[in-house]
Design a protein around this motif. Sequence first.
Motif: not given
Length: 380
Positions: A224-228, A334-337, A232-242, A203-205
């Motif tokens: 890890r939170i920083g990389r999330i 990965d970013v799991a906590i 969200m700022q630089e890579e989330f576009g593909y999720i928004a489209i898909q 699961s995601l934090p």
Amino acid sequence: MIKPFSIDIPQSTLDDLATRLANSRLPAPLPGDDWDTGVPVSWLAELVDYWRTQYDWRKAEAELNAYPQFTTTIDGQQIHFLHVKSAEPDALPLVLTHGWPGSIVEFLDLIGPLTDPVAYGGDAADAFHLVIPSLPGFGFSGPVSEGGWTRARIGRTWAELMARLGYDRYGVQGGDIGGAVSPEVARAAKDKVVGVHTNGGPSLPPYPLDDEELKSLTPLEQDRIGRIGTFMQEEFGYIAIQSTRPQALAYGLTDSPVGQLAWIMDKFRAWTHPATTLPEEIISRDRLLTNVMLYWLTGTAGSSAYVGYAQDRAWGAPQENSGVPTAVLVLAHDVAIRRYAEREHTITRWTDVDHGGHFAALEVPDLLISDVREFFRTLR
């Protein structure tokens, strides 16, 4: 009913692909022609040429067909899967679930060591029977004819698949979507799943966190939170489209092999580790292309996007804890906590590693195999 299945792509389909690759029209490079704006034209052109002139699908097809494959219909959906039994009588059944933009190809290097550990220098007591399904809407489990293929529904489907195969005691493993589906199998079949193993986290934090919460985290957790946040700022576009317009995207990806290749390679570059290294320096070109071929040959760009990201649960929404022992292998990407994962999973093993990326089975198969073996030893 479970039916034997073999991949047999018509030569006309491969000829059509070769023609499309030969006649592909690449865009003009954007300033800098680097990965910041997407896949560089100079890099992709070389990979397209390799795909057209050197890559051998028939060899890949034979490699896949070397393993027993089957299809069955569950909840109205065709499910394709590999079922590779170990010769060891006490082998533990294990379901391996891939993610996006992956496929069953991710697990090819795991099959031998997990089913026949002695042949790879291991112990017979660590043997597994493997069930490796294609997610609904992906590859030969695609396309889908109806909506609602949430992680929970897929989890129930996997539980039914294992029941049909006669397994009443088994483990589950996965990453990406597979890392979210695997705990759902445990929720659907608490009395049958002996353990859940995920790479990347089950699961995601929660995100974002307030300043006080951030201060309570360790430096590793803060990173890890920083990389999330960066994601969200630089890579989330593909999720928004898909997740909102998968069909609009599917026209381009289903009609253009170069478009399909670029869309997937963008993620392999971003999510392998280190991200500054070209994907083919971490995973072989042939393996990367075989994975892309499963999307291209089955025309499942749209249905895989639809299933992968059109879900009904918000980021961080709480889930029931199945109580099933759960192991988490967290690689460098990965970013799991742990403190957040423990809210809804019974974590009994947590391993942080300073190398490896999102595609554990492809990037660090030996590490993943070792972690899976060690975790399930106490649960057999």
